[in-house]
Motif scaffolding. Sequence first.
Motif, short mmCIF file in Angstrom:
data_model
loop_
_atom_site.label_atom_id
_atom_site.label_comp_id
_atom_site.label_asym_id
_atom_site.label_seq_id
_atom_site.Cartn_x
_atom_site.Cartn_y
_atom_site.Cartn_z
N GLY A 22 0.83 -1.20 0.00
CA GLY A 22 0.00 0.00 0.00
C GLY A 22 0.86 1.25 0.00
N ARG A 71 -6.02 10.97 6.14
CA ARG A 71 -7.36 11.56 6.28
C ARG A 71 -7.28 12.96 6.89
N ASP A 119 -6.37 8.73 -2.53
CA ASP A 119 -7.36 7.68 -2.26
C ASP A 119 -6.66 6.38 -1.86
N ARG A 174 -5.44 6.40 1.55
CA ARG A 174 -6.50 6.26 2.55
C ARG A 174 -6.97 4.80 2.65
N GLU A 175 -6.92 4.09 1.54
CA GLU A 175 -7.35 2.68 1.57
C GLU A 175 -6.21 1.72 1.90
N SER A 176 -5.07 2.28 2.15
CA SER A 176 -3.89 1.43 2.28
C SER A 176 -3.99 0.44 3.45
N ARG A 203 -3.35 0.89 7.92
CA ARG A 203 -4.21 0.28 8.95
C ARG A 203 -3.42 -0.67 9.84
N GLU A 215 -7.94 -6.59 -1.77
CA GLU A 215 -7.81 -5.88 -0.49
C GLU A 215 -6.40 -5.98 0.08
#
Lengths: 1214, 454
Positions: free
Chosen positions: B266, B299, B318, B321-323, B327, B452
């Motif tokens: 990511g 974010r 984007d 943020r989705e990485s 997380r 994912e």
Amino acid sequence: MAGMDGPVSDALLRMGRHLRPGTVSPDLRALYQVGGRQADDFYRDRWSHDKVVRSTHGVNCTGSCSWKVYVKDGIITWEAQQTDYPSVGGDRPEYEPRGCPRGAAFSWYTYSPTRVRYPYARGVLVELYREAKARLGDPVAAWAEITSDPDKRRRYQSVRGKGGLVRITWDEACEIIAAAHVHTIKTYGPDRIAGFSPIPAMSMASHAVGARFISLIGGAMLSFYDWYADLPVASPQVFGDQTDVPESADWWDAAYLMLWGSNVPVTRTPDAHYMAEARYRGQKVVVLAPDYSDAAKFADEWLAPRPGTDGALAMAMGHVILKEFFADRATPAFTEYVKRFTDLPFLVRLRERGGTYVPDTFLTAAELDRPEGAFATVLLDARTGAPAVPNGSLAFRYSERGEGRWNLDLDGVDPLLTVYGGEAVPVALPRFDDGGGVLERGVPVRRVGGHLVTTVYDLLLAQYGVARDGLPGRWPSGYEDAAEPYTPAWQEQITGVPARAAARIAREFAANAEQSGGRSMIIMGAGTNHWFHSDTIYRAMLALTTLTGCQGVNGGGWAHYVGQEKCRPITGWAQLAFGLDWQRPPRQMIGTAYWYLHTCQWRYDTYSADAVSSPLADGAFAGKATADLLAQSARLGWMPSYPTFDRNPLDLADEAGAAGDGPAAYVAGEVAAGRLGFACEDPDAPGNWPRVLTVWRANLLGSSAKGNEYFLRHLLGADSAVRAQEAPPDRRPGDVAWVDEAPRGKLDLLLSLDFRMTSTTLFSDIVLPAATWYEKHDLSSTDMHPFVHAFTPAIDPPWQTRTDFAAFHAIARAFSDLARTHLGTRNDLVALPLLHDTPDELATPHGRVHDWRATGRPPTPGRDFPKVVVVERDYGAVAEKMASLGPLLERLGATTKGLTYDVSGEIDRLARMTGTAPNGRPSLARDRDLCEAILALSGTTNGRLAAQGFATLARRTGTSFDGLADEHRQITFADTQARPVPVITSPEWSGSESGGRRYAPFTINVEHRKPWHTLTGRQHFYLDHHWMHEAGEALPVYRPPLNMTALFGEPPLGEQSEQGVVEGVVVRYLTPHSKWSIHSEYQDNLLMLTLSRGGPTIWMSPADAAKAGIGDNDWVEAVNRNGVVVARAVVSHRMPEGTVYMYHAQERVVDVPKSETSGLRGGIHNSLTRLLVKPTHLIGGYAQLSFAFNYLGPTGNQRDEITVIRRRGQEVDY
Amino acid sequence: MRVMAQLAMVMNLDKCIGCHTCSVTCKQAWTNRAGTEYVWFNNVETRPGQGYPRRYQDQERWKGGWELNRRGRLTLKAGGRFRKLLTIFANPLMPSIQDYYEPWTYDYDRLFSAPLQDDTPVARPRSLISGKPMKIGWSANWDDDLAGDPSPDPVLRKVSEQVRLEFERAFMFYLPRICEHCLNPSCVASCPSGALYKRSEDGIVLVDQDRCRGWRMCVTGCPYKKVYFNHRTGKAEKCTFCFPRVEVGIPTVCSETCVGRLRYIGLVLYDADRVAEAASVPDERDLYEAQKGVLLDPRDPAVIAAARDSGIPDDWLDAARESPIHRLIFEYGVALPLHPEYRTMPMVWYIPPLSPVVDVLAATGHDGEDAGNLFGAIDALRIPVGYLAELFTAGDPAPVRTVLRRLAAMRSYMRRLNLGQEPDESIARAAGMTGPQVEGMHRLLALAPYAERY
């Protein structure tokens, strides 16, 4: 601001940044750069490619992984896994990506220096052949001369495996091969020809095309599943099924998982992630392995039982479960399950023996004078106390009265599990720990129809030593009682696993099953399945999953992953592979018995077959050699036997035809009169030798040949390192002829087809260059996932290589050309064993053996003698038949597991899809046609057939299977090329994929009340065949590993032999599967060799290494009576003391020097092993103990072996 | 704030089965050619073990990475560039080919060409360097699965008093390694020719093949020994993070082919202005937090604005943020950097492995799923926490313990759901998480399909 240190360097760098195209960070640390990327073009160029082709790897691995093969400029560059498997639903991990390092290294072979590029033959043989042919003018005459002239024969046989291969043309190779086949058929008979090619699931067309050729000419295809010892004989014994297991995505459903003798990360690499991931869902994982294995890394707990003692641990776990979940507290879920789905409530007669009682046969309707007969087992109805004959037993499977009643409906009967509470009698039960003996226990009894009976459940409690008040006999005082089997403390002495750990794991396993509705699973592997007594180990393990109601539940039950590899479109494959569309029946032989006899290993049995008998035996094995029992099994029609008679079956057919009273009667009469003998009763007579053997998709001599050195010596006539002595006169067989000098060089022709050089190709007379898996069309499936998918050629076969399909068609054409004149059309008399899933299962009521030779009563073919069928063979038409689909399919249908499918509707469709051959039949001229036909003729890939099969089945069971089959789906070859395709639920298998469900075995049995294919129709704890009693294995029991010191005089385990200096240490010799190879494939692959240690190794503990003065990477020799292995030592503290591992199928091709012991090239892993045939595996003709190909037969086990290992001179000579 | 984007990877060692598929597919794609026979851009090491090249983690010997000098400023451990320029022709801090391994092949041709002879033909090993027959004595993976004696492992030596190499206490895990594509790459700083550079758009560290003069200072500078010398071309080569693939939206070869499904790729955003400062914190044990501190919250409106100013396009934001990486490092807090004490700010992070409890021959044991035993079991795991701490947190056991507790809590929490019981929020809380967080982490670690993970 922090920055670089040093004013001078700072200054230099500040200056330097103006000279570069990029941006230097203000602190001068880093250089960032945009643009100027031409410098990276090399990597972009390297990544580019022209096409990507879907394929996979075609044999010997369960993976069935779909791969992307990259091609650039017509060259295969590399491979990577496909990631487009259909979704398994989103509630669990998906199947992408599947693969392993071995598969990822496959493309190395394509252009490697070990690639077989041209046909090769042994130079000496070619010279002899050319000379003889020039002189005699006929290939068949030439072959006849050089193989019958003792001198010429010796000249080419004795140099087998010694180099001297020369290139020949395809035409000449095919001519020699054809001549050998024609000569053998004419002179000795077609059953002197054999083919060996395992694991059809992994490349169905490549397997089928060769098997089709062998079958059409009347040769015998040799079994592999039992020969590999991968067949868990307990499966046919308990389930009446070959093997059926959950797909790997079903591991996710398990809430408790034991990995028992199975090293999943290494042996099921593509799917190991399910095990890792299911832990995150709270699954508890227990690993049982003697070493700290790759799997142990994932365990919550690791138990290290001593090798081969797993059965003792399983028995103790069973003791805990029976006590805590049955005897002390009834667990309704378990009780309901065993009453309906197991034989536990059925009644067993007790027989008086020496002042006590022993269990005998099941009580059947016959003893109660009820019409259902001797195959209808009986239980008591708890409501009335009266005997009841429930539906579902074998009596209802084939009979007219059974129509609609072969099911597990109880019709209101409540099976009585125990007759406890009244009368009780003592029983004697055999034990084998501690040198053997007899357990004195007691069971409650009833008298039914004048018979003293108890239930299987009551016997089971006695056997496991679970005491109940008031029963006679000696019982354990508690879990801590180490003297009485089968307590946790008792097992601790044997296995080394702490008693409390064993009890706790058993308790957790069962409690989890109770809590989760049966989602406790045992993945069981070769570590437990490759022993002489593995069937007993497995039955003890299966007791755990069956008692707890886990079989037939998603996420529960057994998960046996040892090589079986499910050929999902089995019906279509079987029709084509065995030529059933043209001629029936085919010859199919049990591999272990074949090799045991024809490599003369039986001659080295220095022990009596009685060595395996129960202390309570009646003496059926007494005074017999194992070879005697094999001959008995053959003459009673239990197991197949090819070559069958001591006469050419073509001539025999003619004689029988002339006699006029039918071939069966003629043959039985001749045998009874002593005028005709079985070949297995005189296996060393030249007329009974196997003459031609074709090996493809296999490496017999580098991989599976247990007793490798005996193969070399007797089958091939090559040099060998056998050190064993033959049996002394008093230990020789009585029914099998003994010639004083064992033959050396039985085989006239060893033919192999391969793409790489192996121990088999090195010893072959002719080696044909095969296309690799990336160069052909084919089909693949597995039990690990529910998909079928395709091979598609990335390139055409390079150099002079050919696909197996093309090669066998070329051989068939050459054969047909010679056969047309030399053989013409002949009748062939085929002897067949009594077959499973047919009424032959009814041949032996109560499992009482009738040996006509002993009684003098004439044999009856099909009852206590093989069935006899005459088959017409038009030898000139073999090539034509190979290439087209024959007419028997419409006439007779296609049968799988007792269910016959009407496939006439598929024939027209096939003809439209593939075109027709000149004979008007659907064409099978291309490999793609063969694949299409396999798919069209199987229920799993043709919904119409699946639905039809379920409808047929429903008539027999009287239950409904509606909605299971996706009737309107038909899978074509093009579909499988596009993407792996999920199969259709079909009665060919016992589980369901309907509605996207994950496959688990026996869910159809449990949910649709379909019986198992056994005597009672239920899962069996009890086996009442007479020979099972003789072996003391009527009930689950612990049997320790064989004692090689007692049987063969090997030095005792653990002994340090000292001869001046430390000479070596005696250790258990195990050959588990390797991280760096799939059997022998890849063990010669440069990438895998680079990642491992570059050649053959033996792993051992530091303690054993110290005893023998061995250091890491030292050259060592392992020596026992069977031969010698030279390898290098890997010393590791993850190994237990007393056991060494030589990972499976390290062969003599790469970096093997000469042995100091033998003076020869130091052998392969199987140079230290040999075949040991277990008599109970030879039982046939009785319910689930009936033969089917690769379904039941003696296993080629090898784990009980021991060896001396010693440090050798470190200067090695090649 | 100067926002830059970085491609990063997380490998979940708890799932690694040690199969080496990643190594093979990488090698087949990139380095199976003359000059790079011994080169594995991706390798997998059994731990404990010596690694590849052997004992590369012994920076007292090899002097890779950065250190702080007396004034607390960052300096290359092997000496600054100026000193490098002076010693350019004599570099004693280079592993020899024997430290990697001498690549070999076999005389396979003998299997065909052997004339009629007394013995079965065999293919002997032959060096790919000298062409001479050789006895194989070391390889890129010599101590796989605890083969031989792992005691020379430099990490093991640091915790040797806690560890006994015996059967009953055996432990192992696998450590797959690629180039770390560091935020503070010491290889780049070591290159006298300016041939190594960090791509400004995604942070991938590459060697400019035109500019490389083969000085090999990068080999010394990299503490992970992930820059290699191609002895045929005389240039340095290294893992490229498969840029020709990632540029067109497909993951690296090693990630896509990972059958353990343990790799995540990511984008993360970081503040390039604070890298040097973070790499310079005095206490090595603060480096893990300092490294996290450089990474930015995608974010955060301020970060987004600054990123736009730096020219980072919206679709990249984007992606950040989705990485899954962000997380795993922040939301779930289970990913740790490899050897932060090298001060290179590595961008391949690892989730440490759980392991069996050490009670194989004892009579009782912990039940790893039982919440009552949950945290007691952490210190009874076979893999010593101290060993993991030496790999991932400069020896500080606390962060490692936190991660292992979270993994264990996830198993315990999810087991209740698996068995159809009510969720027990207290289990999540005990590990500093919430139930939904645990379920989210479970989804990412156990289920996450292809799209994912990357």
